[in-house]
Design a protein around this motif. Structure first.
Motif, PDB file in Angstrom:
ATOM      1  N   ARG A   8      20.313   0.707  -3.656  1.00  0.00           N
ATOM      2  CA  ARG A   8      21.371   0.139  -4.479  1.00  0.00           C
ATOM      3  C   ARG A   8      22.722   0.748  -4.108  1.00  0.00           C
ATOM      4  O   ARG A   8      22.853   1.935  -3.885  1.00  0.00           O
ATOM      5  CB  ARG A   8      21.067   0.406  -5.958  1.00  0.00           C
ATOM      6  CG  ARG A   8      22.123  -0.154  -6.886  1.00  0.00           C
ATOM      7  CD  ARG A   8      21.862   0.219  -8.342  1.00  0.00           C
ATOM      8  NE  ARG A   8      23.007  -0.173  -9.156  1.00  0.00           N
ATOM      9  CZ  ARG A   8      23.540   0.595 -10.089  1.00  0.00           C
ATOM     10  NH1 ARG A   8      23.062   1.795 -10.309  1.00  0.00           N
ATOM     11  NH2 ARG A   8      24.565   0.162 -10.799  1.00  0.00           N
ATOM     12  N   ASN A   9      23.740  -0.101  -4.042  1.00  0.00           N
ATOM     13  CA  ASN A   9      25.083   0.314  -3.625  1.00  0.00           C
ATOM     14  C   ASN A   9      25.076   0.948  -2.236  1.00  0.00           C
ATOM     15  O   ASN A   9      25.910   1.779  -1.906  1.00  0.00           O
ATOM     16  CB  ASN A   9      25.705   1.299  -4.626  1.00  0.00           C
ATOM     17  CG  ASN A   9      26.194   0.621  -5.893  1.00  0.00           C
ATOM     18  OD1 ASN A   9      25.390   0.101  -6.654  1.00  0.00           O
ATOM     19  ND2 ASN A   9      27.481   0.619  -6.107  1.00  0.00           N
TER      20      ASN A   9
ATOM     21  N   GLY B  41      28.670   6.494 -12.557  1.00  0.00           N
ATOM     22  CA  GLY B  41      27.714   5.851 -11.671  1.00  0.00           C
ATOM     23  C   GLY B  41      26.284   6.224 -12.003  1.00  0.00           C
ATOM     24  O   GLY B  41      25.375   5.384 -11.978  1.00  0.00           O
ATOM     25  N   ARG B  42      26.068   7.480 -12.342  1.00  0.00           N
ATOM     26  CA  ARG B  42      24.715   7.946 -12.675  1.00  0.00           C
ATOM     27  C   ARG B  42      24.184   7.270 -13.934  1.00  0.00           C
ATOM     28  O   ARG B  42      22.980   7.038 -14.058  1.00  0.00           O
ATOM     29  CB  ARG B  42      24.752   9.468 -12.880  1.00  0.00           C
ATOM     30  CG  ARG B  42      23.388  10.131 -12.980  1.00  0.00           C
ATOM     31  CD  ARG B  42      23.523  11.633 -13.172  1.00  0.00           C
ATOM     32  NE  ARG B  42      23.918  11.956 -14.528  1.00  0.00           N
ATOM     33  CZ  ARG B  42      23.070  12.119 -15.555  1.00  0.00           C
ATOM     34  NH1 ARG B  42      21.777  11.951 -15.365  1.00  0.00           N
ATOM     35  NH2 ARG B  42      23.506  12.438 -16.758  1.00  0.00           N
TER      36      ARG B  42
ATOM     37  N   HIS C 290      28.056   4.020  -8.093  1.00  0.00           N
ATOM     38  CA  HIS C 290      26.753   4.665  -8.082  1.00  0.00           C
ATOM     39  C   HIS C 290      26.984   6.117  -7.698  1.00  0.00           C
ATOM     40  O   HIS C 290      27.802   6.413  -6.828  1.00  0.00           O
ATOM     41  CB  HIS C 290      25.802   3.997  -7.084  1.00  0.00           C
ATOM     42  CG  HIS C 290      24.379   4.452  -7.230  1.00  0.00           C
ATOM     43  ND1 HIS C 290      23.915   5.582  -6.620  1.00  0.00           N
ATOM     44  CD2 HIS C 290      23.334   3.932  -7.927  1.00  0.00           C
ATOM     45  CE1 HIS C 290      22.626   5.737  -6.925  1.00  0.00           C
ATOM     46  NE2 HIS C 290      22.250   4.749  -7.714  1.00  0.00           N
TER      47      HIS C 290
ATOM     48  N   THR D  32      25.344  -5.719  -5.507  1.00  0.00           N
ATOM     49  CA  THR D  32      24.525  -4.521  -5.676  1.00  0.00           C
ATOM     50  C   THR D  32      24.201  -3.819  -4.370  1.00  0.00           C
ATOM     51  O   THR D  32      23.436  -2.872  -4.347  1.00  0.00           O
ATOM     52  CB  THR D  32      23.202  -4.877  -6.382  1.00  0.00           C
ATOM     53  OG1 THR D  32      22.520  -5.880  -5.623  1.00  0.00           O
ATOM     54  CG2 THR D  32      23.457  -5.383  -7.778  1.00  0.00           C
TER      55      THR D  32
END
Length: 817
Positions: free
Chosen positions: A214-215, A268-269, A276, A816
């Motif tokens: 992701r990202n 992001g977390r 991210h 994403t």
């Protein structure tokens, strides 16, 4: 830098360009989805990139999803597999044919055919062994196409497959082998060309293709910054920045123009849809700044992530995660609890209460780990909602507000994040849209940051600044005002992190630098605030000519400067139209009457449905003093010299005696009343004889006795009839007929304009409602205190109008990869 001024900032930027320092630009899949999107990206590259920069790209549009679907079809031996491959090939071929010349397109189509042949081979023989290889085609096609377009239309370009240099340990941890990656990357760089690099893909230590999850392309971009030493990374996405909540769900979410690194990482977390935490890891030990901007409207200022001062650290945002698990076990108490939190990178946990919060897909791993400790565990569906801000766990007031906001909710626990930048509430039910909006409203209300730039640091400017600390402390509407700019005629000090209002002039004297209007506008065009207000206390016509540029940037203006409001009718109407089109506010209540509320009165009457029929009065404090004081006991020229020595007149008294200032003020009021007038429509009696008009100031003052006979004769003639002389402005409206003039008049001694305190102004307003008994406003029409006070009144008024404003995010989708 603790103090940033216009010249230093822009000089640094220009030096950076001159040295061709590398910058990274990343474009996501939605930014490259169609021919139109790619054309837009090409325009952005033309405007924002230079040779030696690096461009990181995701796969075009939904290509990765299509490739993954094809992989699943192959694994399921779906009969539609080849139709899906043909469809994907056709989409890619169409992009190539639309964007390249025939010769280049034919070459790219050959590459595409070769790749599709390889794809079909892997799918037929060992798809499970080549899943990552299959997915990598999306980024490869995207990079190869963009590089070809750039080479053909813009500048020399090359593309690089990140698998040729970027090495990680494994797909689970995605830790980069920096030394090996940097060595291999340096061998691939082609100087004096624009590099296009595949995002999302890399290789592991065994040379196997891997993806970054992701990202992944964002992560690729920041890895590239680390490898190349880039000073800036721009993530060109489908949104125009990072918001205080997900704007798809929270309509009142506001853009966060600047975010400290630690806060961005925590956002992001904890579920921010654009950031991210992994993306920021490569920048931990670097001074690189990360920018998030919209490729769909690159003129809009986005979000910058980096190292900032206190103003940026005051930002709060709210985020959430659903589909989590609350895991409770005795093994999560004490040291084992700390070990579990680190091992599973938990959302949050408490080693005293014996729980951790994990993602659902981690349940099996946690169960297996606990089995080795022979302890029981219970799993409960859970969610979290969090307030995120710089070192927020150390702010007791914010923590108390967070708890009060959630007091009626089913909250299992409220935990301090181990990373100190978030307060996390663990919920035993999903976080609803209503709850998210409720918490966001209570945690972020009234936190719009407004930058204040003060131009003009003379007597009134200094007094305005001297009053500012107390105003900020006692007026709640001003609590988010930050003094960020001081501008004189030759020097400017701009500090993004704020100027100490109690030491503003001292700081200006030590740190201000020479500037020009181009440099000033360059900073103002990229300010990091929700709103920016320029307070113009200059007498400069040249500075007033910047108003159109201010308004085009959405900057608000409070002006004591009369030039703009009394300019030509064409220019004035253009200013109004530009301000309206860009939602800029323009207040100028101190242009006439200093702090007297004459403009407010006219506006209120018109807004209430009344219509103005007459405006008249004494609009000049200087002429008020002269004619209230003049009794022919001393010559008029002697009285004028006395006024000059007291600072009552302009340095050249002809500026007052010409009547031009009164003429401009009457024009401003006429326009305020809704009339379309120009200066030429207002007759003006110049009290300075022609023989004195063309002299230098010193020559005029030396020959000022030539004024005496005229004023003595006018005074004596009036006195014989028990009358007096006053310099009057008059505007009358009778049907379609408008009469406007400023002149010396003879008045009865009982007239409303006849007996004023010297320096006072008086305004008489007649309307449909105030016809037989006119509205009269009287008081000091000049002076540093009343004028500075009037400017502060405008500042409060403009903040009141801005408080409920909300800028809508331009959202296409959330990419994403």
């Amino acid at each position: 830098m603790s103090h940033v001024n216009v010249v230093e900032q822009l000089t640094a930027e220009r030096n950076q360009l001159a040295k061709q320092a590398v910058q990274i630009h990343k474009f996501g899949g939605s930014s490259l989805a169609t021919t139109q999107c790619i054309e837009r990206v090409i325009d952005i590259i033309r405007q924002h990139c230079q040779l030696n920069d690096l461009i990181v790209v995701s796969a075009n549009g939904d290509t990765t999803d299509a490739l993954f679907h094809i992989y699943q079809q192959a694994m399921a031996q779906d009969s539609q597999l080849h139709a899906s491959i043909d469809e994907l090939q056709q989409v890619q071929a169409q992009l190539i044919e639309d964007l390249l010349s025939p010769a280049s397109a034919n070459r790219m189509l050959d590459y595409l055919c070769s790749d599709v042949h390889q794809l079909k081979y892997w799918l037929a023989h060992a798809p499970e062994q080549h899943q990552a290889d299959l997915l990598s085609f999306g980024e490869l096609w995207s990079a190869r196409l963009l590089s070809a377009i750039l080479s053909e239309r813009v500048c020399p370009s090359y593309y690089a497959d990140a698998r040729e240099f970027l090495v990680i340990n494994n797909e689970r941890e995605c830790l980069v082998d920096n030394q090996l990656s940097q060595e291999q990357f340096s061998q691939l760089v082609q100087p004096n060309k624009l590099g296009v690099v595949t995002g999302y893909i890399c290789q592991d230590s065994e040379g196997k293709t891997c993806t970054l999850g992701r990202n992944g392309s964002d992560y690729s971009a920041t890895i590239m910054a680390s490898l190349s030493g880039a000073l800036n990374v721009t993530l060109w996405t489908d949104v125009d920045g990072i918001y205080s909540a997900d704007p798809r769900i929270v309509p009142s979410a506001r853009k966060l123009h600047r975010l400290p690194n630690g806060v961005a990482k925590e956002l992001g977390r904890l579920g921010n849809p654009v950031l991210h935490a992994k993306t920021l890891q490569p920048l931990t030990d670097h001074s690189t700044h990360l920018h998030v901007a919209s490729s769909f409207d690159h003129q809009i200022s986005g979000t910058e992530i980096g190292k900032f001062g206190q103003i940026a650290k005051q930002e709060l945002s709210v985020t959430y995660l659903n589909e989590l698990l609350l895991a409770q076990s005795e093994s999560f108490i004490g040291q084992l609890g700390d070990e579990a939190q680190q091992r599973f990178q938990c959302v949050c946990g408490d080693n005293k209460a014996g729980y951790i919060v994990i993602h659902q897909q981690q349940q099996k791993a946690v169960s297996q780990w606990l089995a080795s400790h022979d302890t029981e565990v219970s799993f409960t569906p859970a969610a979290i909602i969090a307030t995120v801000g710089h070192r927020v766990i150390h702010h007791g007031d914010i923590k108390a507000r967070f708890k009060r906001t959630l007091k009626h909710e089913r909250v299992f626990a409220i935990a301090d994040s181990a990373y100190e930048h978030s307060l996390i509430a663990v919920l035993i039910q999903p976080c609803s849209v209503e709850l998210l909006n409720h918490v966001h409203h209570n945690m972020t209300k009234d936190v719009r940051h407004i930058g204040l730039v003060v131009a003009g640091l003379g007597n009134i400017g200094e007094r305005f600044l001297a009053m500012l600390p107390e105003q900020l402390a006692c007026i709640p509407l001003l609590e988010n005002i930050h003094l960020v700019g001081l501008v004189s005629s030759k020097k400017a000090l701009i500090n993004n992190d704020g100027i100490d209002v109690s030491k503003a002039m001292i700081q200006f004297e030590h740190e201000a630098q020479h500037y020009d209007h181009e440099l000033l506008m360059s900073w103002l065009s990229h300010h990091p605030y929700d709103e920016l207000i320029v307070v113009d206390i200059t007498p400069s016509e040249e500075f007033s000519l910047l108003y159109p540029a201010f308004f085009k940037q959405g900057i608000h203006v409070i002006g004591a400067n009369k030039w703009a409001a009394s300019s030509s009718i064409e220019h004035y109407q253009h200013l109004l139209a530009t301000a309206k089109a860009n939602k800029s506010l323009w207040l100028g209540n101190t242009t006439v009457g200093a702090g007297l509320p004459v403009n407010y009165a006219i506006q209120d009457l018109l807004n209430s449905g009344d219509s103005i029929t007459e405006i008249s009065g004494i609009f000049s404090g200087t002429l008020s003093w002269l004619f209230e004081s003049y009794d022919n006991s001393v010559p008029f020229s002697t009285l004028m010299h006395d006024a000059l020595s007291q600072g009552i007149t302009e340095p050249d008294p002809r500026e007052d005696l010409s009547g031009r200032d009164v003429q401009r003020k009457l024009l401003i009021l006429a326009r305020m009343a809704g009339l379309t007038l120009s200066l030429s429509d207002i007759s003006c009696q110049n009290l300075v004889p022609e023989s004195l008009q063309s002299l230098s100031t010193q020559e005029f003052l030396a020959n000022a006795e030539q004024l005496d006979e005229y004023f003595a004769s006018r005074f004596l003639a009036a006195k014989q009839n028990n009358q007096c002389i006053r310099y009057i402005a008059r505007l009358s409206i009778e049907g379609e007929t408008i009469n406007a003039r400023v002149s010396l008049e003879v008045l009865n001694n009982d007239d409303a304009f006849a007996n004023l305190t010297p320096c006072d102004n008086v305004f008489l307003i007649k309307s449909q409602w105030y016809h037989d008994n006119p509205l009269i406003i009287r008081g000091p029409g000049a002076g540093r205190d009343v004028t500075a006070g009037g400017l502060h009144s405008d500042l409060v008024s403009i903040c009141r109008q801005l408080i409920d404003r909300h800028h809508q995010v331009k959202l296409k989708s959330i990419n994403t990869l």
